[in-house]
Design a protein around this motif. Structure first.
Motif, PDB file in Angstrom:
ATOM      1  N   MET A   1       0.816  -1.204   0.000  1.00 12.55           N
ATOM      2  CA  MET A   1       0.000   0.000   0.000  1.00 12.55           C
ATOM      3  C   MET A   1       0.852   1.256   0.000  1.00 12.55           C
ATOM      4  N   THR A   2       1.977   1.227   0.697  1.00 15.96           N
ATOM      5  CA  THR A   2       2.794   2.435   0.734  1.00 15.96           C
ATOM      6  C   THR A   2       3.698   2.542  -0.490  1.00 15.96           C
ATOM      7  N   VAL A   3       4.291   1.410  -0.897  1.00 15.32           N
ATOM      8  CA  VAL A   3       5.234   1.484  -2.012  1.00 15.32           C
ATOM      9  C   VAL A   3       4.509   1.550  -3.345  1.00 15.32           C
ATOM     10  N   LYS A   4       3.573   0.641  -3.565  1.00 19.26           N
ATOM     11  CA  LYS A   4       2.945   0.573  -4.884  1.00 19.26           C
ATOM     12  C   LYS A   4       1.850   1.610  -5.054  1.00 19.26           C
ATOM     13  N   LEU A   5       1.098   1.852  -3.963  1.00 13.25           N
ATOM     14  CA  LEU A   5      -0.024   2.776  -4.091  1.00 13.25           C
ATOM     15  C   LEU A   5       0.290   4.149  -3.528  1.00 13.25           C
ATOM     16  N   GLY A   6       1.409   4.262  -2.861  1.00 12.25           N
ATOM     17  CA  GLY A   6       1.810   5.563  -2.336  1.00 12.25           C
ATOM     18  C   GLY A   6       0.930   6.076  -1.213  1.00 12.25           C
ATOM     19  N   LEU A   7       0.252   5.169  -0.522  1.00  8.02           N
ATOM     20  CA  LEU A   7      -0.607   5.626   0.575  1.00  8.02           C
ATOM     21  C   LEU A   7       0.217   5.867   1.833  1.00  8.02           C
ATOM     22  N   SER A   8      -0.380   6.545   2.784  1.00  6.18           N
ATOM     23  CA  SER A   8       0.360   6.863   4.000  1.00  6.18           C
ATOM     24  C   SER A   8       0.313   5.688   4.958  1.00  6.18           C
ATOM     25  N   PHE A   9       1.267   5.689   5.879  1.00  2.32           N
ATOM     26  CA  PHE A   9       1.322   4.648   6.908  1.00  2.32           C
ATOM     27  C   PHE A   9      -0.008   4.553   7.651  1.00  2.32           C
ATOM     28  N   TRP A  10      -0.629   5.686   7.850  1.00  2.56           N
ATOM     29  CA  TRP A  10      -1.831   5.724   8.694  1.00  2.56           C
ATOM     30  C   TRP A  10      -3.026   5.083   8.007  1.00  2.56           C
ATOM     31  N   ILE A  11      -2.913   4.887   6.713  1.00  2.83           N
ATOM     32  CA  ILE A  11      -3.942   4.093   6.035  1.00  2.83           C
ATOM     33  C   ILE A  11      -3.470   2.653   5.927  1.00  2.83           C
ATOM     34  N   ALA A  12      -2.171   2.514   5.640  1.00  2.00           N
ATOM     35  CA  ALA A  12      -1.632   1.174   5.444  1.00  2.00           C
ATOM     36  C   ALA A  12      -1.691   0.342   6.723  1.00  2.00           C
ATOM     37  N   PHE A  13      -1.390   0.969   7.865  1.00  2.00           N
ATOM     38  CA  PHE A  13      -1.335   0.205   9.104  1.00  2.00           C
ATOM     39  C   PHE A  13      -2.680  -0.434   9.449  1.00  2.00           C
ATOM     40  N   PRO A  14      -3.740   0.379   9.531  1.00  2.00           N
ATOM     41  CA  PRO A  14      -5.018  -0.273   9.862  1.00  2.00           C
ATOM     42  C   PRO A  14      -5.443  -1.300   8.809  1.00  2.00           C
ATOM     43  N   SER A  15      -5.101  -1.034   7.547  1.00  2.00           N
ATOM     44  CA  SER A  15      -5.465  -2.012   6.524  1.00  2.00           C
ATOM     45  C   SER A  15      -4.720  -3.313   6.760  1.00  2.00           C
ATOM     46  N   ALA A  16      -3.444  -3.191   7.092  1.00  2.00           N
ATOM     47  CA  ALA A  16      -2.644  -4.399   7.329  1.00  2.00           C
ATOM     48  C   ALA A  16      -3.243  -5.204   8.474  1.00  2.00           C
ATOM     49  N   VAL A  17      -3.619  -4.487   9.527  1.00  2.00           N
ATOM     50  CA  VAL A  17      -4.202  -5.158  10.688  1.00  2.00           C
ATOM     51  C   VAL A  17      -5.463  -5.904  10.267  1.00  2.00           C
ATOM     52  N   LEU A  18      -6.286  -5.204   9.522  1.00  2.82           N
ATOM     53  CA  LEU A  18      -7.575  -5.779   9.144  1.00  2.82           C
ATOM     54  C   LEU A  18      -7.406  -6.947   8.168  1.00  2.82           C
ATOM     55  N   VAL A  19      -6.523  -6.772   7.193  1.00  5.23           N
ATOM     56  CA  VAL A  19      -6.324  -7.845   6.210  1.00  5.23           C
ATOM     57  C   VAL A  19      -5.832  -9.112   6.907  1.00  5.23           C
ATOM     58  N   ALA A  20      -4.876  -8.931   7.817  1.00  4.45           N
ATOM     59  CA  ALA A  20      -4.384 -10.102   8.557  1.00  4.45           C
ATOM     60  C   ALA A  20      -5.525 -10.728   9.349  1.00  4.45           C
ATOM     61  N   GLY A  21      -6.325  -9.875   9.967  1.00  5.65           N
ATOM     62  CA  GLY A  21      -7.456 -10.381  10.746  1.00  5.65           C
ATOM     63  C   GLY A  21      -8.415 -11.184   9.892  1.00  5.65           C
ATOM     64  N   ILE A  22      -8.702 -10.659   8.700  1.00  2.31           N
ATOM     65  CA  ILE A  22      -9.641 -11.351   7.815  1.00  2.31           C
ATOM     66  C   ILE A  22      -9.080 -12.709   7.399  1.00  2.31           C
TER      67      ILE A  22
END
Lengths: 388, 234, 263, 316
Positions: free
Chosen positions: A134-155
Motif C-alpha cells: 500500500m505504501t510502495v505501490k499505491l503511495g498511501l500513507s502509513f496511517w492508512i496502510a497500518f489499519p489495513s494491514a491489521v484488518l487484512v491479517a485479521g480477515i
C-alpha cells in the motif's frame, strides 16, 4: 499475609533484572555476558526454590500492579538512553517489541484457547506485505496502510479459522501449517508481491506529514532515529497489551479458557464454539498484522524470509517459554528469545538449535512456562476473598 | 495369594484410595462391592500396576508387585476381565483370544485351552473369524472372559462383568464364573450388583469413598445393614 | 399433548453399530417434577442423557421439550433452551477456579462480545462483580467452604466437591430441566442426604424446574424422586412410585439376582 | 527421429506417472510412520520428516564411503550399497526409538499439545544438527550415483537402474511391513495397542517394547524414503525434511490417521496431486504444494476422518 512487604521484593526483582539485562546488552565481552546469564538463571532458580521469597514477590506483583506497571513503563522509556552510542542495540529492542505484539496475539490462540497455531508468522507476513504494497505501490500513507494491514491479517485469520472449526489438536495444527506454507508459496511466486526479491524501500511513517524518524543531534548528543521508532513501537505495544489485558479479564477470554479445558462441557453450557474459536483466530491475527506492519516500516524491506514457517514456530516458542495464557510471561519470553541470541551472534548458526533445545527443556521441566498462568480474580463484594 | 496392605493412591492432588487392605486366599472367590465412584476400579487398577500407590504394598504369591509394570504382573498369573470388556474390536475372535498369550506357553497346552473354551462357548467357535466389534453384548462378554482364561491365570479379576448385560445373560455369565471357580481359579470380582456377586463369593469387601467400610463372609454381608440399605433402600 | 409436560421423549432408539443402547424408550416429565432414573450399569441411563442433551442424535424417536422437538439439535441449542446436565465423571473446566466455573455456567445469560470487553470494560467488571456474588451465594448453599475459597482450581478438589460445583454450575444457568448423572456417587450417606436436601431446596427456589436424576443409591431415590423409571438393557422395564417399583419382581431381579429377589 | 505430438503427450504422461510412483512411494513410506505412531499413542510425531532427511544424509555418507573404495568389483559394491541402506535404516530406526523414549514418552498423559510441540522441537534440533555436523548440507548436496544411468528403455521413456533398485527396495520394505503387521506376534500386538492401549497392557503385552519396535520400524521406513529421495532427486538439502514430513502427515490424514493401508493411498494421492499440478498447470511447478495443501484442506473440511478412517464416537 505478606501484603506489607510484597512491594519491595517485587520492585527489586524488576530493577535487578532490568539492570542485568542492560549490562548484558551493553558490555562487549562474551564472558561477562555469559556470566550475567548464569547469574540470572541461578538467581531465578534460587528464588524459585525459596518458597517464602517467591510467594512474597508474587504477592507484590498481585497487590501493587499499578505502581509496578509505572516502574516498568519508566524503565522501558529510559532504555534507549543507555545505548545512544550503539544504535544496533536499540534496533534489537525495537524488534523485540514488534515481536511482543505478535506473540501476545498468538497467546490468545495457543495459551488461552489451546489452538496450536503455527502460522502466526504467515499473518505477520501478510500484515507486512499489505503495508508495504500500500505504501510502495499505491503511495498511501502509513496511517492508512497500518489499519489495513491489521484488518487484512485479521480477515485471513478468520478465513483460516473456518476450516479448523471441525478440527482439533493435530488436525488444527495441520491446517495452520498448510496455511503457512500456502501463504508463503503464493507470495513467493506472485509477480505483484515482488517474488523472491521482496519489496524494498518501504517508507518510514510520518506524523502530520513530518518525518520524525531521523537521526538528530542535540548539542554533542547524537540520537539515532531508531530511538524514536522504539518509542513509536512502545506506544503500539502499550495499546496492544492494554487491549489484550482487557480481553483477558472479560467473558470472551473465559470462553477461550473453557474450550481449552473441555469442549463437550462447553457445548453443554451453550457456549458457541465456532464464534469463540473464530474470535480467537481473528483477534490473534490482528496483532500479527499490526506487528508485521510495524516491522516493515521499521526495516524498510520485506521478503518471504520473514514469514517462513520457522518464524511461526519461533513465536510459539516465545509463548511457551514465557508462559501460556499469561501476558506478562509472553512478553518476557519474547524479549528473552530475541535479545539473548543477538548477543551471541558469533554462534548465529546455532540459533535455531538453541530455540529447539529451549523448547524441549521447557516442555519437560517447566511446561507452564517461566511465569505460569494465574487464576482470574474478581472484585468480590462479599467477604469471599480468603482463597489461597 | 493377593495381599493389599494400607494402600493409598491419588490422582493429581485428589485422594482416590485411603489405606485399603484386602486379602485374597487361594481358591477363594472374593467380591468387592460399592457404588460408582467408590474406588473399585481404582483398587483393581492399582493391583494391575496401572496406578502407582502413594504408600502401602501389594503382594502376589509372596512377591511384591507394586511398582512393577503391568505386563509383568499379568505374566505372574493374574488375568483380568476389564470393565466394559475392552475387546479389540477390529480383531477377530481368534486373534482376541491369542493376544494375551506369551511366547513361553506351550503350543499344545494352548490348543487344548482353546478347545476347552470352544466347548464352553460353542458360539465363539462359530464366530472365530468374525471381528469382535460385531459380536452381540453377550458374546462379547463370553469372549472377554475367554480371553482371560486363555492365559490360564492363578487369579482372575473381573471388573463389573455384568455391565450392560440383559438379565438372562447375567445369570448365565455368573454360572460360568462359578464354573471357573470350581475348576480351581481364584476369583476377585468387583460388582455393584451385590446379590449376584455375593451368590458366588465366599467373602466380600464393601468400599465407600475409597475406604473399606465393611468386610466379612457372604452371610454376614448379606445380613449387614450397609449392603441391604445401599442396594434396595430397605 | 398435555400442557404441563416439560419433557416428553417418545420411542427413542439409539443404536451404535448393531448395539441398541436405547430400545424404544419413552419418558415424560411434568414441570417441577423430580424423576428418578435407575438401572444397572450399562443399562442406557447415561446414553439417554446424551441423547436428550444433543450429544448423540437419536436413531429414531422424538424428544419434545416445551413443545418443540429437540431430537438431533446441537448441544448448544439444547442448552440454550434450558436443558442442563451434570456428568457421571464430572466434567468441569479443571484448570479454572471454582468461581470461573460457576461464572461460565452463566454464559448463556450473558451476550459475551469482544468489543464490549474493550470499550466498556467498567461495565464488564461491574457485571462480573454482580454475577460472582450470585454465584457464590448459590455455592454457599451447597458448601460454605467451597464458597469461601472461590479461587481454588477445581482440579485440586475432591471428587465430592467437584460434584457440588458441577451441580451449582448447572443451576446457575437457570435451567428448566436439570439432568443429574449420579450426583451422589462417591459420597457417604450423610453427604448424600445433605446434597439431596440442597437439590430440593434449589428446586423449590427455582419455581419451575424439572429434574431427572440417575442414581444407584435407593435411599436417595426413595427420598427425592416422586416417580421412578427403571432401565435395564436399554429398555424401560418399570415405571411408578418408589413403593411400586420396590415390589416389582423384574426390578428386584435386575438388582439382587433371582435368588434374593424374593428375600 | 522426430517425435509426433501424440508421442510427446504420451511420454510426458508416462513421465508424470513415473514421478507419481516414485514420489508416492516416498510419501507412503513416511505416512505409514505417522499412522503407526498415531495409532498407538495418539500423537503426531512432527519430527518424522527429520528421520527422513537424516537417512538421506547418512545414506550419502555411507554410499560415498563405499564408492571411495577403489578396486572393488561392481557386484561387490552393489551389495555393499544394500548393506549401507540397511545400516542407514538401522541407525535412523534407533534414532526413532531414542526420540520416543526421551521426548514422547514423558508426555504420555499430558494434553496432546505437549507432544506436538516437543516433536516439533526435536525436528528443529535434528535439522540443525545435520547442518552443524554436515556444514555443506546448507548447500544442495549431490547424492552419489552408484549405478549407471542406463536402465530399462521403452522408446524415449527410461527407468534408470538406480530407480529400479530403489523401487524394488521400497516395494519390498512395504511388503515386509505389511507381513510383519499381519503375520507376526509383535505385529498383532501393535494392532491391539492401537485399538486400546490400556487394554493391551492389561492383556500382558509389553507396551513399551512394542512402542519402541514400532518407532524403529516407522523411522526405518522413513529412512528408505530418505534413500529414495537421494537417488531420485540426486540433489538435496538439510531442510527438505520438514516439508516431506508435512506431506507425509498430510498423506496419513487424507488416507485416514491410524490406517496403514489408508496411509499408502493418501501418500500416493498427495504425490499425484503434486506431480500433475506441476506438470499440467501453467506455472504450477513453483506452487505445486499449494495444490496439495488445498486437497488436505478440502479433506479436513469435508471428510476429516480421511478416506479409510471411520468416524469415531466421542466418549462422554
Amino acid at each position: 499475609m505478606n501484603k506489607k512487604n510484597g512491594f519491595l521484593p517485587a520492585l527489586i526483582t524488576i530493577v535487578v533484572s532490568y539492570v542485568l539485562l542492560m549490562l548484558f546488552m551493553g558490555v562487549d565481552n562474551l564472558i561477562i555476558s555469559g556470566a550475567i546469564i548464569v547469574f540470572l538463571v541461578g538467581g531465578g532458580f534460587f528464588i524459585y526454590r525459596k518458597k517464602s521469597l517467591l510467594d512474597c514477590i508474587v504477592a507484590g506483583f498481585r497487590d501493587y500492579k499499578g505502581s509496578l506497571l509505572i516502574t516498568a513503563v519508566v524503565l522501558s522509556v529510559l532504555l534507549p538512553l543507555f545505548f545512544l552510542k550503539n544504535h544496533y542495540i536499540i534496533h534489537i529492542f525495537t524488534l523485540a517489541l514488534i515481536y511482543v505484539i505478535a506473540s501476545v496475539g498468538l497467546n490468545i490462540q495457543v495459551g488461552s484457547a489451546n489452538m496450536t497455531n503455527f502460522s502466526q508468522g504467515a499473518f505477520f507476513g501478510i500484515g507486512a506485505y499489505t503495508s508495504a504494497l500500500m505504501t510502495v505501490k499505491l503511495g498511501l500513507s502509513f496511517w492508512i496502510a497500518f489499519p489495513s494491514a491489521v484488518l487484512v491479517a485479521g480477515i485471513f485469520g478468520f478465513l483460516m479459522g473456518l476450516p479448523t472449526l471441525k478440527t482439533r489438536e493435530f488436525h488444527l495444527s495441520l491446517v495452520t501449517i498448510a496455511f503457512a506454507y500456502v501463504a508463503y508459496l503464493l507470495i513467493l511466486n506472485m509477480r505483484w508481491t515482488g517474488g523472491a526479491d521482496g519489496i524494498a524501500g518501504v517508507p518510514k511513517p510520518t506524523i502530520f506529514g513530518l518525518s520524525i524518524f531521523k537521526t538528530v543531534r542535540l548539542g554533542g548528543l547524537r540520537i539515532p532515529w531508531t530511538t524514536f521508532y522504539y518509542y513509536f513501537t512502545l506506544l503500539f505495544v502499550g495499546i496492544g497489551i492494554y487491549f489484550a489485558w482487557k480481553l483477558h479479564n472479560s467473558w470472551i477470554a473465559l470462553g477461550w479458557n473453557a474450550i481449552r479445558e473441555d469442549e463437550i462441557s462447553s457445548k453443554c453450557y451453550g457456549l458457541d464454539l465456532n464464534k469463540i474459536k473464530l474470535s480467537a483466530f481473528f483477534i490473534g491475527s490482528l496483532y500479527a498484522g499490526a506487528a508485521g506492519s510495524l516491522y516493515v516500516h521499521f526495516v524498510g524491506f520485506i521478503s518471504t524470509e520473514s514469514m517462513a514457517f520457522s518464524v511461526g514456530l519461533l513465536m510459539v516458542c516465545m509463548v511457551i517459554l514465557g508462559g501460556m495464557d499469561n501476558i506478562l510471561g509472553v512478553i518476557l519470553g519474547t524479549v528473552l528469545l530475541i535479545v539473548i541470541p543477538e548477543k551471541f551472534r558469533a554462534f548465529q548458526d546455532f540459533r535455531l538449535l538453541f530455540y529447539g533445545i529451549i523448547l524441549i527443556l521447557m516442555l519437560i521441566f517447566r511446561p507452564q512456562g517461566l511465569i505460569p498462568k494465574k487464576v482470574r480474580r474478581y472484585s468480590l463484594s462479599t467477604g469471599g476473598d480468603h482463597g489461597k | 495369594m493377593l495381599e493389599m496392605r494400607d494402600v493409598s493412591t491419588s490422582y493429581g492432588k485428589v485422594k482416590m484410595l485411603h489405606r485399603v487392605s484386602l486379602d485374597v486366599r487361594e481358591g477363594e472367590a472374593i467380591c468387592l462391592l460399592g457404588s460408582n465412584g467408590a474406588g473399585k476400579s481404582t483398587t483393581i487398577k492399582t493391583i494391575l500396576g496401572l496406578i502407582k500407590p502413594d504408600s502401602g504394598t501389594v503382594t502376589f504369591l509372596g512377591e511384591r508387585i507394586d511398582g512393577i509394570k503391568t505386563h509383568s504382573i499379568i505374566r505372574k498369573g493374574v488375568s483380568i476381565v476389564p470393565e466394559g470388556r475392552r475387546l479389540f474390536p477390529k480383531m477377530s475372535v481368534e486373534q482376541n483370544l491369542r493376544i494375551g498369550i506369551y511366547s513361553d506357553m506351550d503350543e499344545s497346552v494352548l490348543e487344548s485351552m482353546r478347545n476347552h473354551i470352544f466347548t464352553l462357548f460353542p458360539v465363539l467357535k462359530e464366530r472365530k473369524n468374525q471381528s469382535a466389534g460385531t459380536l452381540s453384548g453377550g458374546e462379547q462378554a463370553m469372549l472377554s472372559i475367554s480371553r482371560a482364561l486363555m492365559q490360564r491365570p492363578k487369579l482372575m479379576i473381573l471388573d463389573e462383568p455384568s455391565f450392560g448385560l440383559a438379565p438372562i445373560l447375567v445369570e448365565e455369565f455368573y454360572e460360568t464364573i462359578l464354573q471357573i471357580k470350581k475348576q480351581g481359579t481364584t476369583i476377585l470380582l468387583s460388582e455393584q450388583n451385590a446379590g449376584k456377586a455375593l451368590a458366588i463369593a465366599d467373602r466380600g469387601y464393601v468400599l465407600q469413598k475409597g475406604m473399606i467400610v465393611a468386610e466379612g463372609q457372604k452371610q454376614e454381608l448379606l445380613k449387614s445393614e450397609i449392603v441391604r440399605k445401599a442396594y434396595l433402600g430397605e | 399433548m398435555e400442557n404441563n409436560r416439560l419433557l416428553s421423549a417418545e420411542n427413542i432408539i439409539m443404536s451404535f453399530g448393531g448395539l441398541k443402547a436405547l430400545n424404544d424408550v419413552s419418558i415424560s416429565l411434568k414441570d417441577n417434577e423430580i424423576l428418578g432414573l435407575i438401572g444397572p450399569n450399562g443399562s442406557g441411563k447415561t446414553t439417554f442423557f446424551n441423547v436428550v442433551t444433543g450429544i448423540y442424535a437419536p436413531t429414531e424417536g422424538n424428544i419434545f421439550f416445551l413443545d418443540s422437538d429437540i431430537a438431533g439439535s446441537s448441544p448448544q441449542d439444547v442448552a440454550r433452551r434450558g436443558v442442563l446436565r451434570t456428568f457421571q465423571t464430572s466434567r468441569l473446566w479443571l484448570e479454572l477456579s471454582i468461581l470461573d466455573n460457576l461464572l461460565l455456567g452463566m454464559w448463556m445469560r450473558e451476550k459475551p462480545n469482544s468489543l464490549t470487553a474493550i470499550l466498556r470494560y467498567r461495565k464488564v467488571k461491574e457485571d462480573f462483580r454482580v454475577k460472582a456474588a450470585e454465584a457464590l451465594e448459590y455455592m454457599a448453599v451447597f458448601s460454605e467452604e467451597l464458597a469461601g475459597s472461590p479461587y481454588r482450581q477445581v482440579k485440586e478438589l475432591a471428587l465430592v466437591d467437584r460434584r457440588r460445583v458441577e451441580i451449582c454450575r448447572a443451576l446457575l444457568a437457570r435451567p428448566r430441566l436439570l439432568l443429574l448423572d449420579e450426583p451422589a456417587a462417591g459420597m457417604d450417606p450423610s453427604e448424600t442426604r445433605e446434597l439431596m436436601r440442597d437439590i430440593r431446596k434449589m428446586q423449590e427456589k427455582a419455581k419451575s424446574l424439572g429434574v431427572i436424576i440417575i442414581e444407584h443409591d435407593m435411599d436417595v431415590i426413595s427420598d427425592i424422586a416422586e416417580r421412578v423409571v427403571v432401565f435395564n438393557f436399554g429398555r424401560k422395564i418399570a415405571e411408578g412410585t418408589f413403593g411400586e417399583i420396590r415390589k416389582n419382581k423384574e426390578v428386584r431381579e435386575a438388582y439382587l439376582g433371582k435368588e434374593y429377589a424374593d428375600a | 527421429m522426430r517425435l509426433s505430438q501424440e508421442d510427446i503427450v504420451l511420454i510426458t504422461l508416462m513421465l508424470q506417472l513415473k514421478n507419481t510412483l516414485m514420489l508416492g512411494l516416498q510419501y507412503s513410506l513416511i505416512s505409514i510412520g505417522f499412522t503407526l505412531f498415531f495409532g498407538m499413542l495418539n500423537v503426531v510425531v512432527f519430527c518424522h520428516g527429520g528421520f527422513y532427511i537424516l537417512a538421506t544424509f547418512i545414506g550419502t555418507a555411507l554410499v560415498s564411503l563405499v564408492l571411495g573404495l577403489s578396486g572393488v568389483s561392481p557386484v561387490l559394491s552393489g551389495m555393499l550399497v544394500f548393506l549401507m541402506l540397511f545400516l542407514a535404516m538401522s541407525l535412523t530406526g534407533l534414532t526413532g526409538v531414542l526420540v520416543e523414549r526421551t521426548t514422547i514418552k514423558p508426555f504420555r498423559s499430558s494434553p496432546p499439545v505437549m507432544p506436538i510441540l516437543s516433536t516439533m522441537a526435536v525436528g528443529i534440533i535434528l535439522e540443525q544438527l545435520l547442518k552443524l555436523f554436515y556444514p555443506e548440507g546448507a548447500n544442495p548436496q549431490v547424492f552419489p550415483q552408484f549405478f549407471s544411468n542406463r536402465g530399462l528403455s521403452f522408446g524415449e521413456f527410461t527407468i534408470s537402474n538406480s530407480e529400479l533398485v530403489i523401487l524394488l527396495v521400497a516395494v519390498v520394505s512395504l511388503t515386509l511391513m505389511f507381513l510383519f503387521i499381519k503375520k507376526t506376534k509383535i505385529g498383532s500386538q501393535v494392532v491391539a495397542i492401537s485399538q486400546d492401549f490400556e487394554a493391551a497392557s492389561m492383556m500382558g503385552i509389553n507396551v513399551d517394547r512394542a512402542v519402541s519396535i514400532t518407532f524403529f520400524i516407522g523411522a526405518a521406513l522413513a529412512a528408505v524414503a530418505g534413500f529414495m529421495n537421494g537417488i531420485y532427486y540426486t540433489v538435496f538439502r538439510y531442510d527438505m525434511g520438514t516439508i516431506a514430513g508435512i506431506k507425509g502427515f498430510s498423506g496419513a490424514v487424507v488416507g485416514g490417521l491410524g490406517s496403514v493401508f489408508g496411509a499408502v493411498i493418501g501418500g500416493f494421492l498427495m504425490a499425484f496431486v503434486e506431480t500433475f499440478a506441476a506438470g499440467y498447470i501453467p506455472g504450477g511447478s513453483a506452487i505445486r504444494d499449494v495444490f496439495s495443501f488445498l486437497v488436505v484442506l478440502l479433506f479436513l473440511i469435508f471428510r476429516p476422518s480421511g478416506i479409510i478412517g471411520q468416524k469415531s464416537i466421542e466418549k462422554v
